[in-house]
Design an enzyme around this catalytic site. Structure first.
Site, PDB file in Angstrom:
ATOM      1  CG  ASP A  17     -12.004  -2.636  -2.527  1.00 26.58           C
ATOM      2  OD1 ASP A  17     -10.890  -2.068  -2.543  1.00 26.58           O
ATOM      3  OD2 ASP A  17     -12.176  -3.800  -2.925  1.00 26.58           O
ATOM      4  NE  ARG A  51     -10.119  -1.769  -7.937  1.00 30.03           N
ATOM      5  CZ  ARG A  51     -11.078  -2.519  -7.430  1.00 30.03           C
ATOM      6  NH1 ARG A  51     -11.922  -3.132  -8.232  1.00 30.03           N
ATOM      7  NH2 ARG A  51     -11.191  -2.657  -6.123  1.00 30.03           N
ATOM      8  CG  ASN A 111      -5.605  -3.490   3.766  1.00 24.41           C
ATOM      9  OD1 ASN A 111      -6.626  -2.992   4.251  1.00 24.41           O
ATOM     10  ND2 ASN A 111      -5.645  -4.106   2.586  1.00 24.41           N
ATOM     11  NE  ARG A 156     -14.794  -5.557  -1.526  1.00 19.18           N
ATOM     12  CZ  ARG A 156     -13.820  -6.314  -1.056  1.00 19.18           C
ATOM     13  NH1 ARG A 156     -14.109  -7.370  -0.331  1.00 19.18           N
ATOM     14  NH2 ARG A 156     -12.556  -6.019  -1.302  1.00 19.18           N
ATOM     15  CB  SER A 173     -11.894  -8.669   2.027  1.00 12.96           C
ATOM     16  OG  SER A 173     -11.928  -8.788   0.621  1.00 12.96           O
TER      17      SER A 173
HETATM   18  C1  IPE Z   1     -10.726  -4.716   1.901  1.00 18.28           C
HETATM   19  O1  IPE Z   1     -10.228  -4.218   0.703  1.00 18.28           O
HETATM   20  C2  IPE Z   1     -10.157  -3.958   3.063  1.00 18.28           C
HETATM   21  C3  IPE Z   1     -10.522  -2.550   3.161  1.00 18.28           C
HETATM   22  C4  IPE Z   1     -11.368  -1.909   2.397  1.00 18.28           C
HETATM   23  C5  IPE Z   1      -9.908  -1.848   4.238  1.00 18.28           C
HETATM   24  P1  IPE Z   1      -8.984  -4.893  -0.028  1.00 18.28           P
HETATM   25  O2  IPE Z   1      -8.790  -4.145  -1.297  1.00 18.28           O
HETATM   26  O3  IPE Z   1      -7.830  -4.949   0.899  1.00 18.28           O
HETATM   27  O4  IPE Z   1      -9.504  -6.364  -0.272  1.00 18.28           O
HETATM   28  P2  IPE Z   1      -9.072  -7.469  -1.332  1.00 18.28           P
HETATM   29  O5  IPE Z   1      -7.584  -7.573  -1.254  1.00 18.28           O
HETATM   30  O6  IPE Z   1      -9.510  -6.979  -2.675  1.00 18.28           O
HETATM   31  O7  IPE Z   1      -9.805  -8.698  -0.913  1.00 18.28           O
HETATM   32  C1  IPE Z   2      -9.540   0.548  -0.404  1.00 19.32           C
HETATM   33  O1  IPE Z   2      -9.066   0.851  -1.666  1.00 19.32           O
HETATM   34  C2  IPE Z   2      -8.720   1.192   0.686  1.00 19.32           C
HETATM   35  C3  IPE Z   2      -7.962   0.246   1.514  1.00 19.32           C
HETATM   36  C4  IPE Z   2      -7.956  -1.040   1.410  1.00 19.32           C
HETATM   37  C5  IPE Z   2      -7.158   0.838   2.563  1.00 19.32           C
HETATM   38  P1  IPE Z   2      -7.929  -0.007  -2.358  1.00 19.32           P
HETATM   39  O2  IPE Z   2      -6.607   0.593  -2.042  1.00 19.32           O
HETATM   40  O3  IPE Z   2      -8.065  -1.439  -2.001  1.00 19.32           O
HETATM   41  O4  IPE Z   2      -8.286   0.231  -3.884  1.00 19.32           O
HETATM   42  P2  IPE Z   2      -8.153  -0.808  -5.068  1.00 19.32           P
HETATM   43  O5  IPE Z   2      -8.880  -2.046  -4.674  1.00 19.32           O
HETATM   44  O6  IPE Z   2      -6.683  -1.041  -5.267  1.00 19.32           O
HETATM   45  O7  IPE Z   2      -8.786  -0.110  -6.219  1.00 19.32           O
HETATM   46 MG    MG Z   3      -9.054  -2.989  -2.864  1.00 20.94          MG
END
Ligand code: IPE
Ligand code: IPE
Ligand code: MG
Length: 236
Positions: A15, A19, A63, A183, A191
């Site tokens: 994750d 950001r 997602n 994480r 999640s």
């Molecule tokens: C969890 O990350 C899913 C993956 C890393 C693929 P998200 O960014 O989607 O999770 P939430 O929305 O913060 O819970």
């Molecule tokens: C994780 O990074 C990748 C996926 C969920 C596919 P994010 O896209 O959730 O990154 P943040 O949480 O917005 O920083």
């Molecule tokens: Mg995320």
């Protein structure tokens, strides 16, 4: 920790790509590309640390709520990752598996995934599992449906259902449960990841964004794991 607590399986919620990019005034897609490069490093770390299984949460069932542009970028990135790394997986004796409702992914991804799964299915030492279109509740729901159908067909006696029966009907039966769940990005939630399998995993949370999670960060997580005392409900 004794040998029975050795680290066989690490599960990672990758994750913080968005950001990471935002901090650099880059589009989110750049964060995802940088994140994909980390996956290649992780493959090398598996060998270095002798970790037999790594599961990476790459795309959750939730997602799909993201913009169509971001979803299609992620699918293209997956296809590109597979094209570029098929050979590397083979050379490193890593087999690829997928957990999740893979068949609902775009056709061009399913085709490539099947090709790489097939071509890495023999002569492997390590297993890389990509969680794609994965949801823990969906996995358990799908298992209940499979078991229900077998009951209807007279193949399972409902009174004989055990934890093992449930485990046997999950997406990847036979894979040992993760010992450690990492994480990145500072979020401290699960999640919808591996709800059944993480029941006794050690959790490690770090503020580091996924594109910055390098081998040194993995070392920190692993060292922390070995300092934990896994009791499994018993006494040390
Ligand atoms: C969890 O990350 C899913 C993956 C890393 C693929 P998200 O960014 O989607 O999770 P939430 O929305 O913060 O819970
Ligand atoms: C994780 O990074 C990748 C996926 C969920 C596919 P994010 O896209 O959730 O990154 P943040 O949480 O917005 O920083
Ligand atoms: Mg995320």
């Amino acid at each position: 920790m004794d040998k029975t607590d050795s680290l066989k399986h690490i599960a990672i919620i990758m994750d913080g790509n968005g950001r990471w990019a935002k901090e650099r005034d880059l589009p989110r897609s750049e964060g995802h590309s940088a994140g994909a490069r980390r996956v290649i490093d992780i493959m090398e770390s598996m060998r270095k640390h002798g970790i037999s299984y790594v599961t990476l949460y790459a795309f959750s069932t939730e997602n799909w709520k993201r913009s169509q542009e971001e979803v299609s970028f992620l699918m293209d990135l997956l296809a590109q990752f597979l094209d570029e790394n098929q050979q590397k997986l083979k050379e490193n004796k890593i087999r690829l598996l997928v957990t999740g409702r893979m068949e609902e992914l775009p056709e061009f991804c399913v085709e490539r995934l099947n090709k790489v799964i097939q071509s890495t299915s023999e002569d492997y030492q390590y297993t890389l599992i990509l969680a794609l279109n994965y949801g823990g509740r969906q996995e358990i729901t799908d298992a209940v449906r499979k078991i229900g159908n077998k009951i209807k067909a007279g193949e399972i006696d409902p009174d004989s259902i055990s934890e093992q029966t449930v485990a046997d009907h999950l997406y990847l039966p036979g894979i040992p449960d993760p010992d450690l769940m990492i994480r990145t990005s500072g979020e401290e939630r699960i999640s919808n990841f591996l709800l059944w399998q993480l029941s006794y995993a050690e959790f490690y949370f770090t503020d580091i964004y996924w594109p910055d999670f390098d081998d040194a960060e993995l070392d920190k997580a692993i060292n922390t794991y070995y300092k934990r005392n896994r009791r499994f409900g018993g006494r040390p």
